[in-house]
Design a protein around this motif. Structure first.
Motif, short mmCIF file in Angstrom:
data_model
loop_
_atom_site.label_atom_id
_atom_site.label_comp_id
_atom_site.label_asym_id
_atom_site.label_seq_id
_atom_site.Cartn_x
_atom_site.Cartn_y
_atom_site.Cartn_z
N SER A 21 0.85 -1.18 0.00
CA SER A 21 0.00 0.00 0.00
C SER A 21 0.88 1.24 0.00
CB SER A 21 -0.90 0.03 1.25
OG SER A 21 -1.75 -1.09 1.30
N CYS A 22 0.37 2.29 -0.58
CA CYS A 22 1.06 3.58 -0.59
C CYS A 22 0.03 4.65 -0.28
CB CYS A 22 1.72 3.82 -1.93
SG CYS A 22 2.47 5.45 -2.11
N ALA A 23 0.13 5.21 0.92
CA ALA A 23 -0.80 6.25 1.34
C ALA A 23 -0.22 7.62 1.01
CB ALA A 23 -1.05 6.13 2.84
N ALA A 24 -1.05 8.46 0.41
CA ALA A 24 -0.60 9.78 -0.03
C ALA A 24 -1.31 10.88 0.72
CB ALA A 24 -0.86 9.93 -1.52
N SER A 25 -0.59 11.93 0.99
CA SER A 25 -1.20 13.14 1.56
C SER A 25 -1.69 14.02 0.42
CB SER A 25 -0.18 13.91 2.38
OG SER A 25 0.86 14.37 1.54
N GLY A 26 -2.47 15.02 0.73
CA GLY A 26 -2.87 15.98 -0.29
C GLY A 26 -4.27 15.75 -0.81
N ARG A 27 -4.87 16.82 -1.29
CA ARG A 27 -6.26 16.77 -1.73
C ARG A 27 -6.41 16.43 -3.20
NH1 ARG A 27 -8.73 22.28 1.03
NH2 ARG A 27 -8.19 21.78 3.19
N THR A 28 -5.31 16.47 -3.94
CA THR A 28 -5.41 16.29 -5.39
C THR A 28 -4.83 14.95 -5.82
OG1 THR A 28 -3.32 17.45 -5.71
CG2 THR A 28 -5.35 18.75 -5.84
N PHE A 29 -4.92 13.98 -4.96
CA PHE A 29 -4.34 12.66 -5.24
C PHE A 29 -4.84 12.10 -6.56
CE2 PHE A 29 -2.56 8.60 -4.46
CZ PHE A 29 -3.51 7.64 -4.75
N ASN A 30 -6.12 12.29 -6.86
CA ASN A 30 -6.69 11.66 -8.05
C ASN A 30 -6.15 12.27 -9.35
OD1 ASN A 30 -7.99 14.07 -7.85
ND2 ASN A 30 -10.04 13.27 -8.18
N ARG A 31 -5.40 13.37 -9.27
CA ARG A 31 -4.83 13.96 -10.46
C ARG A 31 -3.51 13.31 -10.86
NH1 ARG A 31 -5.47 20.48 -9.36
NH2 ARG A 31 -7.73 20.48 -9.00
N TYR A 32 -2.92 12.56 -9.94
CA TYR A 32 -1.58 12.04 -10.18
C TYR A 32 -1.61 10.64 -10.78
CZ TYR A 32 0.16 15.77 -7.19
OH TYR A 32 0.47 16.99 -6.66
N ALA A 33 -0.69 10.43 -11.71
CA ALA A 33 -0.36 9.07 -12.08
C ALA A 33 0.51 8.49 -10.96
CB ALA A 33 0.40 9.04 -13.41
N MET A 34 0.30 7.23 -10.67
CA MET A 34 1.04 6.59 -9.58
C MET A 34 1.84 5.42 -10.14
SD MET A 34 0.21 8.40 -7.01
CE MET A 34 0.97 7.40 -5.73
N GLY A 35 3.05 5.31 -9.66
CA GLY A 35 3.91 4.24 -10.13
C GLY A 35 4.54 3.46 -8.99
N TRP A 36 4.90 2.24 -9.29
CA TRP A 36 5.71 1.42 -8.38
C TRP A 36 7.02 1.09 -9.08
CZ3 TRP A 36 4.80 0.40 -3.35
CH2 TRP A 36 3.50 0.54 -2.87
N PHE A 37 8.10 1.24 -8.33
CA PHE A 37 9.42 0.90 -8.81
C PHE A 37 10.08 0.02 -7.76
CE2 PHE A 37 9.97 3.81 -12.44
CZ PHE A 37 8.86 4.62 -12.27
N ARG A 38 11.18 -0.63 -8.12
CA ARG A 38 11.87 -1.46 -7.15
C ARG A 38 13.37 -1.43 -7.42
NH1 ARG A 38 9.83 -7.51 -9.10
NH2 ARG A 38 11.10 -7.62 -11.01
#
Length: 122
Positions: A21-38
């Motif tokens: 899981s990755c919890a994000a702060s901020g009100r505009t979360f839905n505007r961001y593309a989200m990625g996973w890297f390793r």
């Protein structure tokens, strides 16, 4: 500004599953593309999966396609990485990232978490 906090890593046997899981702060979360890297020990950080801001598009590295699933819950400001059929080669520090572009390119992401360790034993 977005702050990201990953969780859900751990030690699992080959063939097992984990959900990051990755919890994000901020009100505009839905505007961001989200990625996973390793990043595995001694290796460069690599792309794993990404999900568009609207949640409608995804992209996966060939090495995880069919085994990992990225998803998001905008009401909870959280992105997930469901990892099934884990292999020892999946052992790495997993990072989530947020950016304005739907891309596999690491340096296009503006915000990064601290990472969560996944260790897969054989």
């Amino acid at each position: 500004q977005v702050q990201l906090v990953e969780s859900g890593g751990g030690l699992v046997q080959a063939g097992g599953s984990l959900r990051l899981s990755c919890a994000a702060s901020g009100r505009t979360f839905n505007r961001y593309a989200m990625g996973w890297f390793r990043q595995a020990p001694g290796k460069e950080r690599e792309f794993v999966a990404t999900l568009g801001g609207n949640g409608g598009v995804t992209s996966y590295a060939d090495s995880v396609k069919g085994r990992f699933t990225i998803s998001r819950d905008d009401a909870k400001n959280t992105v997930y990485l469901q990892m099934n059929s884990l292999k020892p080669d999946d052992t790495a520090l997993y990072y989530c990232a947020a950016g304005y572009r739907f891309t596999r390119v690491e340096n296009a992401y503006d915000y990064w978490g601290q990472g969560t360790q996944v260790t897969v034993s054989s």
